[in-house]
Design a protein around this motif. Structure first.
Motif, short mmCIF file in Angstrom:
data_model
loop_
_atom_site.label_atom_id
_atom_site.label_comp_id
_atom_site.label_asym_id
_atom_site.label_seq_id
_atom_site.Cartn_x
_atom_site.Cartn_y
_atom_site.Cartn_z
N ILE A 1 0.86 -1.17 0.00
CA ILE A 1 0.00 0.00 0.00
C ILE A 1 0.90 1.23 0.00
O ILE A 1 1.85 1.30 0.80
CB ILE A 1 -0.89 0.02 1.26
N GLY A 2 0.63 2.17 -0.89
CA GLY A 2 1.46 3.37 -0.93
C GLY A 2 0.71 4.57 -1.48
O GLY A 2 -0.23 4.42 -2.27
N LEU B 1 4.46 7.19 1.31
CA LEU B 1 4.31 6.50 2.59
C LEU B 1 3.77 5.12 2.25
O LEU B 1 2.76 4.99 1.56
CB LEU B 1 3.36 7.26 3.51
N ASN B 2 4.49 4.08 2.71
CA ASN B 2 4.18 2.71 2.32
C ASN B 2 4.00 1.82 3.55
O ASN B 2 4.60 2.06 4.59
CB ASN B 2 5.34 2.10 1.52
N ILE C 1 -11.08 0.45 -3.61
CA ILE C 1 -10.49 1.20 -2.51
C ILE C 1 -9.58 2.31 -3.05
O ILE C 1 -9.61 3.44 -2.58
CB ILE C 1 -9.73 0.27 -1.53
N GLU C 2 -8.77 1.98 -4.06
CA GLU C 2 -7.92 3.01 -4.68
C GLU C 2 -8.77 4.19 -5.16
O GLU C 2 -8.45 5.35 -4.88
CB GLU C 2 -7.14 2.43 -5.86
N MET D 1 -3.57 6.59 -4.16
CA MET D 1 -3.48 5.29 -3.49
C MET D 1 -3.08 4.24 -4.52
O MET D 1 -3.64 4.19 -5.62
CB MET D 1 -4.83 4.90 -2.87
N ASP D 2 -2.10 3.43 -4.14
CA ASP D 2 -1.66 2.32 -4.97
C ASP D 2 -1.64 1.08 -4.09
O ASP D 2 -0.91 1.04 -3.10
CB ASP D 2 -0.27 2.59 -5.55
N ILE D 3 -2.48 0.12 -4.42
CA ILE D 3 -2.55 -1.12 -3.66
C ILE D 3 -2.28 -2.27 -4.63
O ILE D 3 -3.01 -2.43 -5.60
CB ILE D 3 -3.92 -1.32 -2.99
N ASP D 4 -1.22 -3.01 -4.36
CA ASP D 4 -0.84 -4.12 -5.24
C ASP D 4 -0.81 -5.42 -4.45
O ASP D 4 -0.34 -5.45 -3.31
CB ASP D 4 0.56 -3.88 -5.82
N ILE D 5 -1.27 -6.47 -5.08
CA ILE D 5 -1.16 -7.80 -4.49
C ILE D 5 0.26 -8.29 -4.74
O ILE D 5 0.69 -8.40 -5.88
CB ILE D 5 -2.18 -8.77 -5.11
N LEU D 6 0.98 -8.55 -3.65
CA LEU D 6 2.33 -9.09 -3.76
C LEU D 6 2.30 -10.61 -3.82
O LEU D 6 3.10 -11.23 -4.52
CB LEU D 6 3.19 -8.65 -2.58
N GLN D 7 1.38 -11.21 -3.06
CA GLN D 7 1.30 -12.67 -3.03
C GLN D 7 -0.12 -13.09 -2.70
O GLN D 7 -0.77 -12.52 -1.82
CB GLN D 7 2.27 -13.23 -2.00
#
Length: 129
Positions: free
Chosen positions: A11-12, A54-55, A76-77, A94-100
């Motif tokens: 999240i950043g 901010l992450n 949400i973004e 807002m940047d929300i990425d699925i890492l896993q």
């Protein structure tokens, strides 16, 4: 029975950082009752001229499917004010990425970033060797 999957997301944000991150966290708590957040880290932008980001990283287990989660995170973004036109101006609300998701990793380059490595270790309890 539906299988539960381990989920890690990054999240950043680079604008109104504390406010936007708090808003996103609250919405994510509504999606995942068992979500846990790492500490927050300020980072320099990569590849764009902008304020610092901010992450944080979040960990949860979920029975939701990957596509359903992706749609919810995009929503949400948007609710945090993120738009394509703002991104063209290097404003990342807002940047929300699925890492896993389960055993599958995404955003492979992100895994090499120092802050991701540090925050993942924090969440998973792994020590530096």
């Amino acid at each position: 029975m539906v299988e539960s999957h381990q989920l890690f997301i990054s999240i950043g944000t680079n604008i109104n950082q504390e406010e936007k991150l708090s808003l996103a966290k609250n919405m994510l708590r509504g999606l995942f009752s068992n979500i846990v957040f790492s500490s927050e880290i300020w980072t320099e932008p990569i590849g764009i001229q902008t304020d610092e980001f901010l992450n944080c990283i979040a960990m949860a287990s979920t029975k939701h499917g990957l596509k359903q989660i992706e749609r919810a995170l995009k929503q949400i973004e948007r609710r945090c004010g993120d738009t394509k036109s703002k991104r063209t101006e290097n404003i990342i609300s807002m940047d929300i990425d699925i890492l896993q998701y389960g055993d599958e990793k995404f955003h492979v380059e992100d895994w090499k970033r120092d802050y991701v490595t540090k925050l993942m270790k924090e969440l998973t309890g792994q020590e530096d060797n």
